[in-house]
Design an enzyme around this catalytic site. Sequence first.
Site, mmCIF file in Angstrom:
data_model
loop_
_atom_site.group_PDB
_atom_site.id
_atom_site.type_symbol
_atom_site.label_atom_id
_atom_site.label_comp_id
_atom_site.label_asym_id
_atom_site.label_seq_id
_atom_site.Cartn_x
_atom_site.Cartn_y
_atom_site.Cartn_z
ATOM 1 C CE LYS A 89 -4.430 -1.474 1.704
ATOM 2 N NZ LYS A 89 -5.545 -1.268 2.616
ATOM 3 C CE LYS A 128 -5.759 -7.680 -1.670
ATOM 4 N NZ LYS A 128 -6.292 -7.435 -0.378
ATOM 5 C CE LYS A 154 -13.362 -3.815 1.178
ATOM 6 N NZ LYS A 154 -12.065 -3.864 1.843
HETATM 7 P P1 TYM Z 1 -10.441 -6.267 3.784
HETATM 8 O O1 TYM Z 1 -11.514 -5.248 3.987
HETATM 9 O O2 TYM Z 1 -9.328 -5.925 2.867
HETATM 10 O O3 TYM Z 1 -11.061 -7.625 3.300
HETATM 11 C C1 TYM Z 1 -12.136 -8.248 4.008
HETATM 12 C C2 TYM Z 1 -11.975 -9.751 3.945
HETATM 13 O O4 TYM Z 1 -11.991 -10.186 2.582
HETATM 14 C C3 TYM Z 1 -10.838 -10.982 2.320
HETATM 15 N N1 TYM Z 1 -10.423 -10.725 0.940
HETATM 16 C C4 TYM Z 1 -10.249 -11.674 0.021
HETATM 17 N N2 TYM Z 1 -10.355 -13.012 0.061
HETATM 18 C C5 TYM Z 1 -10.115 -13.698 -1.064
HETATM 19 N N3 TYM Z 1 -9.765 -13.119 -2.244
HETATM 20 C C6 TYM Z 1 -9.639 -11.776 -2.324
HETATM 21 N N4 TYM Z 1 -9.303 -11.203 -3.476
HETATM 22 C C7 TYM Z 1 -9.873 -10.990 -1.168
HETATM 23 N N5 TYM Z 1 -9.843 -9.668 -0.918
HETATM 24 C C8 TYM Z 1 -10.165 -9.516 0.384
HETATM 25 C C9 TYM Z 1 -9.790 -10.479 3.317
HETATM 26 O O5 TYM Z 1 -8.792 -11.445 3.531
HETATM 27 C C10 TYM Z 1 -10.638 -10.233 4.537
HETATM 28 O O6 TYM Z 1 -10.863 -11.432 5.233
HETATM 29 N N6 TYM Z 1 -7.519 -5.936 7.786
HETATM 30 C C11 TYM Z 1 -8.769 -6.476 7.316
HETATM 31 C C12 TYM Z 1 -9.961 -6.036 8.124
HETATM 32 C C13 TYM Z 1 -9.851 -6.284 9.593
HETATM 33 C C14 TYM Z 1 -10.018 -7.537 10.232
HETATM 34 C C15 TYM Z 1 -9.895 -7.263 11.624
HETATM 35 C C16 TYM Z 1 -10.250 -8.820 9.780
HETATM 36 C C17 TYM Z 1 -9.639 -5.344 10.549
HETATM 37 N N7 TYM Z 1 -9.665 -5.941 11.767
HETATM 38 C C18 TYM Z 1 -10.014 -8.277 12.583
HETATM 39 C C19 TYM Z 1 -10.363 -9.830 10.721
HETATM 40 C C20 TYM Z 1 -10.231 -9.560 12.100
HETATM 41 C C21 TYM Z 1 -8.976 -6.001 5.892
HETATM 42 O O7 TYM Z 1 -8.447 -4.998 5.462
HETATM 43 O O8 TYM Z 1 -9.852 -6.726 5.203
#
Ligand code: TYM
Length: 345
Positions: A119, A206, A209
């Site tokens: 990032k 990957k 969003k």
């Molecule tokens: P975030 O918002 O980027 O993504 C949310 C969830 O979606 C999964 N994910 C994917 N899985 C498969 N293929 C993809 N292309 C893909 N893109 C996203 C992510 O692995 C995630 O599970 N840091 C985290 C949010 C967070 C969190 C937490 C998660 C903050 N605190 C505590 C679990 C526990 C994040 O940015 O997810």
Amino acid sequence: MTPAQTQTRKVMLSAVQPSNHLTIGNYLGAIKNWVKLQHDYECLFFAVDLHTITVRQDPKEMRDQTYRAIATYIAAGLDPKDVTLFVQSHVPAHAELAWVLNCFTYIGELSRMTQFKDKSAAKGGGEGQNISAGLFTYPVLMASDILLYQTDLVPVGEDQKQHLELTRDVAIRMNNIYGKDTFKVPEPYIAQVAARIASLQNPDQKMSKSDPDPNASIFLTDSDDVIRKKLKRAITDSGSEITYDAEAKPGVSNLLTIQSAITGKSMSELVNSYAGKQYGHLKVETGEIVVEAIAPIRNKTELLLKDLGYLNSILKDGAEKARARAHTTLKRVYERVGFIGLDQL
Ligand code: TYM
């Protein structure tokens, strides 16, 4: 739910950043598993608005996306009567514990986080483009999210695994200093098939969003026609045979992965069904399968968003439940590190 089940249920927790519309990567890699496992665990799912401001956001847009994330959780099948749904900033203990954990996490550890490296490399400098300290300490806030609730299981996609490992390391470090019952050491639960859904335009990356190319991602808000079009335009590979080979055929393999994650069919079953067929068939059929899976979630999300009163009542209730649970851990940590408790004066 019987009282016995309630008592014995382990804790499962996860979250999504409301930084943009959610993608099928978020759905297949994470939310679908939450839905599947929700009744086996005591669950907390939330929208991490504190994490989201680590990069500049439009305030109104972010509020809308936060409601939309919660509505999507419900539309995807989470049962608000059984699981706790809330917004991270409604529970101040997340930020409070994060400060303490910041003092037990090393700069070297944070510098190794690939998400931070990616990032920060993607930012070019200029107004609003500086790399914030929040982006650097982001994984500490995530550790706080998890450790506050004495979480057993965290269902996430592959990209969050490194953050989970850091969470475990910090928990173990603090447990060694302050006692083994300070924090439960959580386990990740990574989706078997959909751990990493790839971008439709660059299948070595990957699906994200925040990808600036809208054709790279299928958003849960996309209309049926847009979904079909994006899949028709998906980049496939050289050759013409439909086989699963993530290295040699990442584009084709990604479409097969999406189908397998939605239908539950095994990869060999799918590959066999495409014997003698062309990439065009795979793209069109994947489009139909995705439309069938996403349309009901999209339509239900839109309906829920029309009833903010209902969503607000869920969020108020969720914040109250989460606050009570989080307070227990925060109080214990504050006492153990040596803070004077206000209730002891
Ligand atoms: P975030 O918002 O980027 O993504 C949310 C969830 O979606 C999964 N994910 C994917 N899985 C498969 N293929 C993809 N292309 C893909 N893109 C996203 C992510 O692995 C995630 O599970 N840091 C985290 C949010 C967070 C969190 C937490 C998660 C903050 N605190 C505590 C679990 C526990 C994040 O940015 O997810």
